[in-house]
Structures are given as C-alpha cells and as structure tokens.
Write a protein that holds these residues in place. Structure first.
Motif, short mmCIF file in Angstrom:
data_model
loop_
_atom_site.label_atom_id
_atom_site.label_comp_id
_atom_site.label_asym_id
_atom_site.label_seq_id
_atom_site.Cartn_x
_atom_site.Cartn_y
_atom_site.Cartn_z
N THR A 1 4.04 14.75 12.45
CA THR A 1 3.05 15.85 11.98
C THR A 1 3.84 17.21 11.62
OG1 THR A 1 0.93 16.77 11.76
CG2 THR A 1 1.93 16.96 13.92
N GLU B 1 -0.39 8.71 7.60
CA GLU B 1 -1.73 9.48 6.56
C GLU B 1 -2.34 10.60 7.51
OE1 GLU B 1 -1.82 9.36 3.17
OE2 GLU B 1 0.09 8.30 3.74
N LEU B 2 -2.66 10.01 8.67
CA LEU B 2 -3.28 11.20 9.40
C LEU B 2 -2.88 12.41 9.76
CD1 LEU B 2 -5.28 8.56 11.74
CD2 LEU B 2 -6.57 10.17 10.09
N ARG C 1 0.83 -1.17 -0.07
CA ARG C 1 0.14 -0.02 -0.02
C ARG C 1 0.67 1.25 -0.02
NH1 ARG C 1 -3.18 0.45 5.12
NH2 ARG C 1 -3.99 2.24 4.29
N LYS D 1 1.41 3.03 2.34
CA LYS D 1 0.49 4.07 3.11
C LYS D 1 0.39 3.38 4.70
CE LYS D 1 -1.88 6.88 0.42
NZ LYS D 1 -2.60 6.89 -0.81
N ASP E 1 -1.44 4.25 8.58
CA ASP E 1 -2.55 5.13 9.26
C ASP E 1 -1.98 6.32 9.71
OD1 ASP E 1 -4.49 3.80 7.76
OD2 ASP E 1 -4.69 2.48 9.39
N LYS F 1 -0.26 13.68 8.34
CA LYS F 1 0.03 14.48 7.06
C LYS F 1 -1.11 15.36 6.76
CE LYS F 1 2.26 11.54 4.18
NZ LYS F 1 2.55 10.83 2.78
N GLN F 2 -2.48 14.88 7.00
CA GLN F 2 -3.80 15.39 6.49
C GLN F 2 -4.25 16.33 7.65
OE1 GLN F 2 -6.11 11.75 6.08
NE2 GLN F 2 -4.75 11.18 4.39
#
Ligand SMILES: Cc1cc2nc3c(=O)[nH]c(=O)nc-3n(C[C@H](O)[C@H](O)[C@H](O)COP(=O)(O)O)c2cc1C
Length: 413
Positions: free
Chosen positions: A117, A80-81, A73, A75, A77, A83-84
């Motif tokens: 982050t 990803e969280l 993947r 990716k 979790d 980064k977003q």
C-alpha cells in the motif's frame, strides 16, 4: 467519505474493534477488514461481515485457488484492497505484527497487503507492558515510525493479563478521532505544487574523478514524503545516488550543478513551495578529458560556483522558499549569521540550519536535529528525531506562519 482498511491482529483487545467499525460506518466511511488467522480466534469474522456487508479477508490463498483465474482477472484481492485504501489501520497491533511489519515480512493476507500500500498507515499497539518495553518491540516501533507510519501509543491502566501498566488499546472513540485527523491532514496541501531537492551534486574533475559531498537525499526524501502525505503534488529532484521514495512521487534525477539549475529554472515558475535541501557543490574545476595521470603531484584549481538558491526568487518571486544550511557548530551566533546570509542573498522565507560536524545527525544519518529560522529571526529548535518526524515538524512551522505573498496561506491549514 473514505475507504478505511482495518487490519486486526490477535491482541486480546480485538473485540473493541467492533465499536470502532460501528463508529466509522456511522460517519459514512466504507470499511474493509482483514485479519490474521489468530485474530479469528479472538473475534468472529462473520459478525464483522454482517456489519460491513463486505468479506473479511484472512487467507492469502482461497481453498479453490487457481492461478489461471488470477491471470484471467488480472486482479488480486490483497493488492486491490491495498490500492483502494485511503487509510490502513492496524488495531490492535500485536508485538508480533509490528515485528513483521518492521522487517517487511509478508506471510499472510494482512501483512502482504500492508507491504503493497501507498496509503498512510496508523498502528494502534496493545500488549502486556513487559512486551511493550522489550527492546525488540521498541526497536520495531522506531523502525515503523521511520517508515512514516503513525503510531497511536497504547494507554496505561489495567491490562487483560491482570497487571497495571502501559499497553491498553486506545479507546475506539479516540482511534476514530485519530483517523479523522489523519484523513483531514491528507488534504491540507491539496492543490499545492511542491518541489524538494535532495542529495549532492557531482562536478567532474576528469572522466573518472569527481567533486561531490556527503548529501544523501534522506532529508529531502522525508520532506517529499511528508508533503505527499499532506496532499501536495510533489516533485522530488534528487541526485542519482540519492535514496528514492517508494511512494508515487515524481522523481527527477540530476548529476551536476548545471543539471539541477536547468531543472529548477523549468520547475520553479510553476511551483508554490521549494524545500532546497540539496547539497550543491560550492566549487567546480575545469574538467579534463580522459584520466589524469596519477604518478605525479597535481594541483586542481577550484572555482566557486554560482549559488542556485539566489536565483530561485528571480524565477518565481511568489514561491515560498525554504533554504537549508549546513554549519559545523550550533552556536546561536553562527545560526543567525548563516541564516541572515540566505535571507539577504536568496530572499528565503525560512532557513533550516543543521550541525554537520556530528555523525549522529545531518549528512547520511537517519536522524536529524535542526533549527528553523524565520525571517523575523525567530529560531525554533527541532530536537533529534527521525528525518520523517523532523520533516513534519518543519512543515508545521512553515504552515503556522503568517500568510505571505503567494506562499501557503491559512486556508490550507
Ligand atoms: C489470550 C491471549 C491474549 C493475547 N493478547 C495479546 C496482546 O494483547 N498483544 C499481543 O501483542 N499479543 C497478544 N497475544 C499473543 C499473540 O496472539 C501472539 O503473539 C500471536 O502469535 C500473534 O499473531 P498475529 O500477530 O498473527 O495475530 C495474546 C495471546 C493470547 C493467547
């Protein structure tokens, strides 16, 4: 609308986060929640999943974890969280999670995502008053503030443990307001191109020895990070030895005064604002090839260098220029004399003066205390605080100024 990531740790006030989530969803934000394992005893992850329609993250490793799946993947979790997130809110923040964050410990989903982050972080502590005043908690608090994290200090009142004192989680309504304030702030310098110089230049004496100074780049880094947090497009032009930022700020290294001058000549015409904190050598010498013999006394002739700051407004008359001046006293007379020189010679818009004879502030220190002088000779003192805090105060003073040709204007406030 924004993506708010809420990290819940196991303070007794965790139940109040339901109300905070309701408020954020009402505004139209998307809300992702992660919590510590112990927080899941305080508040039901299922209830939050129902509210947000999204998974609540607790465990770093799923039961059926497979590294092959991760590699396929590409990716993960928690990354990803991280980064977003437009904003990361830790509420309630236990004494424990603050200690972990201050030390960079990443031993569960929440603390690992926090370390990964770039987004602003708001910490809302809540705990027993004795825990709050414990020197370890107070030290961690200062460390977290020096990272540029926002701390929404707890309120005073009756505590769950039956005592009265400081330690209550701030009300969800007030946390929601604080979130809005931070989100608005991230757009205040949108579209502005900001340059920050930092650190000391290096002038060669021979192939081994150099003339340099104690400029560490810490004040410049703090200003670059604050401008980034306010939404500016920032370039941090720093000495190779200077501290670097972990934020995604463009970094342009220099060694000598000539390097710095060339970089600025190229960058200044396309920029709106320059914080010139770099400690530029006042002297240079005719560098000798090889290594000067050390067995006998030598004399090095020091020649004064041209002042880069005096050229900035020639390269771009519209740029807003904030000059920094190191002095070795804090007498009012010296502050106005030195700032006057920069106003006259370099046409700076502001001069930030600090006393470098003290060891607890200025060069190399993590804290600073400065005087910000405006062209009309108004002097604002910024009391001793972490450089990131001082940087924000400087920015606020520059912001609250009357509009100046080509500089920041009120529409950006
Ligand atoms: C009933 C109860 C209430 C607690 N309330 C708090 C609190 O308000 N603040 C705090 O820092 N710790 C509080 N603690 C202690 C934390 O839960 C404990 O330090 C825990 O290890 C923190 O883990 P976490 O940070 O991973 O959630 C409480 C513990 C219990 C049993």
């Amino acid at each position: 609308m924004s993506n708010i990531v809420i990290g819940i740790s196991s303070g007794i006030a965790a139940y109040k986060i339901i109300n905070l989530i309701e408020r954020l969803l009402e505004i139209g934000h998307t809300v992702d929640v992660m919590m510590t394992k112990k927080a899941s005893y305080m508040i039901s992850p299922g209830k939050i999943e129902e509210m947000t329609g999204r998974s609540v993250y607790i465990n770093l490793f799923e039961d059926n974890f497979s590294y092959e799946q991760v590699l396929k993947r590409r990716k993960v979790d928690h990354i990803e969280l991280a980064k977003q997130a437009d904003l990361f809110v830790i509420a309630p923040a236990t004494a424990n999670i603050m200690a972990k964050m201050a030390s960079g410990i990443a031993d569960d989903f929440l603390t690992t995502a926090l370390l990964a982050t770039h987004s602003p972080v708001l910490i809302c502590p809540s705990m027993n008053d004795v825990m709050w005043y414990h020197p370890a908690t107070q030290r961690n608090l200062h460390t977290l503030e020096s990272f540029g994290y926002e701390v929404f200090s707890p309120a005073s009142g009756s505590l769950a443990c039956g005592t009265e004192g400081i330690g209550r989680l701030q009300e969800p309504r007030d946390i929601a307001q604080e979130i809005t304030k931070i989100l608005v702030r991230t757009t205040k310098l949108k579209g502005k191109k900001v340059l920050v110089t930092g650190g000391g230049t290096i002038e060669p004496i021979d192939n081994v020895r150099v003339i340099t100074n104690r400029g560490s780049g810490k004040m410049g880094k703090a200003l670059a990070e604050i401008c980034y947090r306010y939404g500016a497009e920032v370039k941090f032009i720093h000495s190779e030895q200077s501290v670097r930022s972990h934020l995604p700020i463009q970094s342009i290294p220099f060694q000598s005064l000539n390097d710095l001058s060339e970089i600025l000549e190229k960058e200044v015409p396309n920029s709106d604002l320059l914080f010139h904190t770099a400690a530029v050598s006042d002297f240079t010498s005719d560098a000798v090839a090889g290594k000067i013999e050390s067995s006998k006394e030598i004399r090095i002739e020091l020649k004064p260098t041209p002042k880069i700051i005096n050229r900035i407004k020639k390269w771009n008359p519209k740029i807003q220029l904030i000059g920094f001046k190191a002095i070795t006293s804090n007498s009012g007379k010296e502050i106005s004399l030195q700032s006057e020189k920069l106003f006259n010679n370099a046409n700076t818009d502001y001069v930030v003066v600090n006393d470098v004879s003290r060891h607890d502030i200025g060069f190399e220190a993590n804290e600073n205390e400065v005087y910000v002088v405006s062209r009309d000779q108004k002097v604002h003192k910024i009391d001793k605080a972490s450089k990131i805090h001082v940087a924000e105060e400087i920015l606020k003073i520059v912001f609250s100024s009357r509009p100046q040709a080509g500089g920041l204007n009120r529409s950006t406030e």
